[in-house]
Design a protein around this motif. Structure first.
Motif, short mmCIF file in Angstrom:
data_model
loop_
_atom_site.label_atom_id
_atom_site.label_comp_id
_atom_site.label_asym_id
_atom_site.label_seq_id
_atom_site.Cartn_x
_atom_site.Cartn_y
_atom_site.Cartn_z
N ALA A 45 0.85 -1.18 0.00
CA ALA A 45 0.00 0.00 0.00
C ALA A 45 0.89 1.23 0.00
O ALA A 45 2.06 1.17 0.36
N PHE A 46 0.32 2.38 -0.40
CA PHE A 46 1.09 3.60 -0.46
C PHE A 46 0.20 4.78 -0.11
O PHE A 46 -0.92 4.88 -0.59
N ALA A 47 0.70 5.65 0.76
CA ALA A 47 -0.04 6.87 1.11
C ALA A 47 0.93 7.88 1.69
O ALA A 47 1.85 7.53 2.44
N ALA A 96 5.42 3.73 1.64
CA ALA A 96 4.97 2.43 1.17
C ALA A 96 4.92 1.47 2.35
O ALA A 96 5.78 1.51 3.25
N PHE A 97 3.91 0.59 2.35
CA PHE A 97 3.72 -0.37 3.44
C PHE A 97 3.62 -1.75 2.83
O PHE A 97 2.68 -2.05 2.10
N ALA A 98 4.61 -2.61 3.10
CA ALA A 98 4.65 -3.96 2.57
C ALA A 98 4.30 -4.94 3.67
O ALA A 98 4.89 -4.91 4.77
N SER A 99 3.34 -5.81 3.41
CA SER A 99 2.93 -6.84 4.37
C SER A 99 3.39 -8.19 3.87
O SER A 99 3.16 -8.55 2.71
N ALA A 100 4.06 -8.95 4.75
CA ALA A 100 4.48 -10.30 4.38
C ALA A 100 3.28 -11.24 4.42
O ALA A 100 2.47 -11.18 5.34
N ASN A 101 3.19 -12.10 3.42
CA ASN A 101 2.08 -13.04 3.33
C ASN A 101 2.44 -14.36 4.01
O ASN A 101 2.34 -15.43 3.44
N ALA A 102 2.90 -14.26 5.26
CA ALA A 102 3.31 -15.44 6.02
C ALA A 102 3.50 -15.02 7.47
O ALA A 102 3.48 -13.84 7.81
N ASP A 116 10.15 4.85 3.22
CA ASP A 116 9.91 6.23 2.81
C ASP A 116 9.96 6.33 1.29
O ASP A 116 10.06 5.32 0.58
N GLY A 117 9.88 7.55 0.78
CA GLY A 117 9.78 7.76 -0.65
C GLY A 117 11.01 7.38 -1.44
O GLY A 117 10.97 7.35 -2.68
#
Length: 405
Positions: free
Chosen positions: A313-315, A319-325, A335-336
Motif C-alpha cells: 500500500a502507499f499513502a 509504502a507499506f509492505a505486508s508479508a504473506n506469512a 519512505d519515498g
C-alpha cells in the motif's frame, strides 16, 4: 487536503481530458438488452438486517469515501486521504452479512456489499439494505463509479455493469462473457480473458477500445509470458504484471488509449499486487523485494522487506509492505526513497489513510501511526476488510459489518 469526494469529482475531469480513443477492438459485443431470465433477480427491501448499538455519538453526517482496500481498489490506489481517527472509536451500528465470500465497497456516499451470489446497497445510517440483487452464480464485487462493476461465475465468468442508482435495484447496462473485471476509472474498464491470456481495454459503455495478447508483450528476453496477473490503472498507462511459468514476473506499462506496450521491466519474482500512485507504480515479490517505477518505466528504487510480500500500500509518501506469512517482521514501512522507516513483527495492513495504517493482527484491529509505527488505538474485533471514511471506519470481520466513528 482534498476530500475523497473531491477525488471522485476529479475522476470525471480525467475522463474529459482523456477523450478521443484510437485503434479500438475488443471481445464480443456488449449486451444492452435486459438481463435474460435466470441471470439476475432483483429485490427491493426496507427491512433492516442490522442492529444499532447504543452510543453517545451520532452517525457522522458525511461518510463519503472511495476504494480503500486491496481487493476493491478500482484504480489500485489502496489508500485514501481521509483524516485518521485519533482515539478509540465507538461502534455506531452492526449489520449481519449472511453467506460466504463477503466483500465491502464504499464509493462516494454509496455502500455496497456482496455475499455468495448477491449484492446489496446499504444505508450509511444503520447498515440496512436499501435494495438487493441476486444472480445464478458467485459474485465478485469489483468497483463502483457511475456503474457498479462485478464478475459472476468461476469457470464461465461474466463481467457485468449495473446502473448504480440509489433507490431501486440496478438495471444491467451491459455484460461481457468469458472475461473478468480487473480495474476501472471514469474513462476505462480493464478486464482479462478467462484464462488471463488476453487483456482488454473497454469503454464505459462496454464497447471495445483495444485488446492485447500476452504473447505479444515483448519481455526483452527469450521467454514468453503466459498470463496477465495484477492490474493497476494510471492517468496515461495501464500497468500489468506478466507471469512466465508461474515464477518470474515482469511489469508492463501499456498505453490506455492504444493498448500498445510502452515498456517492460523485470519485476520481483511472483510479483504481488501492483499499486499505483500519482507518479509511480509499485510491486512486491516472493523474495521480499519491493520495486518502484515511474509511470514511464524508469526504475526509481528497490528495497528488501520480509518475504514473501503479500500486499503493498502507499499513502502520503510512504509504502507499506505486508508479508504473506507468519514471518517477523511482518510489516515494513518505507519512505519515498525506499529507506526503512519502521517494522512490526505481526499483522497485515488492510488500509491506509492520511495518517494511519490499519492492521489486522489476529487479535483485533490496530491503528498505527503511519510515520512511526506506534500504536494509536486497538479494537478487539475481527477484521478482514477495513474501509476508512470521512469521520468513520467500516470494519468487516466474520459475518458482521460494523461502523465505528
Amino acid at each position: 487536503m482534498p476530500s475523497r469526494r473531491d477525488y471522485l469529482t476529479g475522476l470525471g475531469g480525467l475522463a474529459a481530458t482523456l477523450g478521443g480513443c484510437t485503434g479500438r477492438s475488443g471481445p464480443g459485443t456488449p449486451t444492452l438488452t435486459p438481463t435474460p431470465k435466470g441471470t439476475g433477480t432483483e429485490t427491493r427491501t426496507g427491512t433492516a438486517t442490522s442492529t444499532a448499538d447504543p452510543t453517545d455519538r451520532a452517525v457522522p453526517p458525511d461518510l463519503s469515501g472511495s476504494w480503500t482496500h486491496p481487493d476493491a481498489g478500482a484504480r489500485a490506489t489502496r489508500s485514501t486521504d481521509t483524516d485518521p481517527l485519533d482515539a478509540v472509536p465507538d461502534r455506531l451500528w452492526t449489520a449481519e452479512l449472511a453467506g460466504d465470500h463477503r466483500r465491502l465497497l464504499l464509493a462516494g456516499d454509496a455502500l455496497y456489499t456482496s455475499t455468495g451470489t448477491g449484492i446489496a446497497r446499504r444505508s450509511l445510517a444503520d447498515g440496512a439494505p436499501t435494495w438487493r440483487r441476486s444472480f445464478d452464480d458467485r459474485v465478485r464485487l469489483g468497483a463502483a463509479l457511475s456503474d457498479v462493476y462485478l464478475t459472476t461465475g468461476e469457470s464461465d465468468p461474466r463481467l457485468r455493469a449495473l446502473a448504480g442508482e440509489e433507490g431501486e435495484p440496478p438495471a444491467e447496462r451491459w455484460t461481457r462473457e468469458d472475461v473478468r473485471f480487473r480495474r476501472a476509472d471514469a474513462d476505462l474498464v480493464v478486464a482479462t480473458a478467462n484464462d488471463s491470456g488476453r487483456l482488454y481495454g473497454l469503454e464505459p459503455d462496454g464497447s471495445g477500445r483495444w485488446s492485447l495478447d500476452v504473447g505479444d508483450v515483448d519481455l526483452g528476453v527469450d521467454v514468453e509470458g503466459d498470463r496477465f496477473d495484477s492490474v493497476a490503472v494510471g492517468p496515461e498507462r495501464v500497468f500489468a504484471a506478466v507471469e512466465s511459468g508461474g515464477s518470474v514476473a515482469w511489469v508492463a506499462g501499456i498505453g490506455r488509449e492504444s493498448g500498445r506496450v510502452a515498456w517492460t521491466d523485470t519485476g520481483p519474482n511472483h510479483a504481488g499486487l501492483l499499486t499505483v500512485t500519482p507518479d509511480a507504480v509499485l510491486s512486491g515479490g516472493f523474495h521480499g523485494k519491493v520495486f518502484v517505477w515511474s509511470h514511464d518505466g524508469d526504475l526509481r528504487w528497490r528495497a528488501r522487506t520480509t518475504p514473501p510480500v503479500g500486499t503493498v500500500a502507499f499513502a502520503d509518501g510512504r509504502a507499506f509492505a505486508s508479508a504473506n506469512a507468519d514471518s517477523a517482521p511482518a510489516i515494513t514501512a518505507l519512505d519515498g526513497s525506499g529507506e526503512r522507516l519502521w517494522t512490526r513483527a505481526s499483522g497485515t495492513v488492510l488500509a491506509v489513510d492520511a495518517g494511519a495504517a490499519y492492521v489486522a493482527d489476529g487479535e483485533g484491529l490496530v491503528a498505527l501511526d503511519a510515520g512511526t509505527g506506534e500504536r494509536r488505538w486497538r479494537l478487539d474485533t475481527p477484521a478482514t476488510q477495513v474501509v476508512p471514511a470521512d469521520g468513520g471506519l467500516f470494519v468487516l470481520g466474520g459475518t458482521e459489518l460494523r461502523l465505528f466513528g
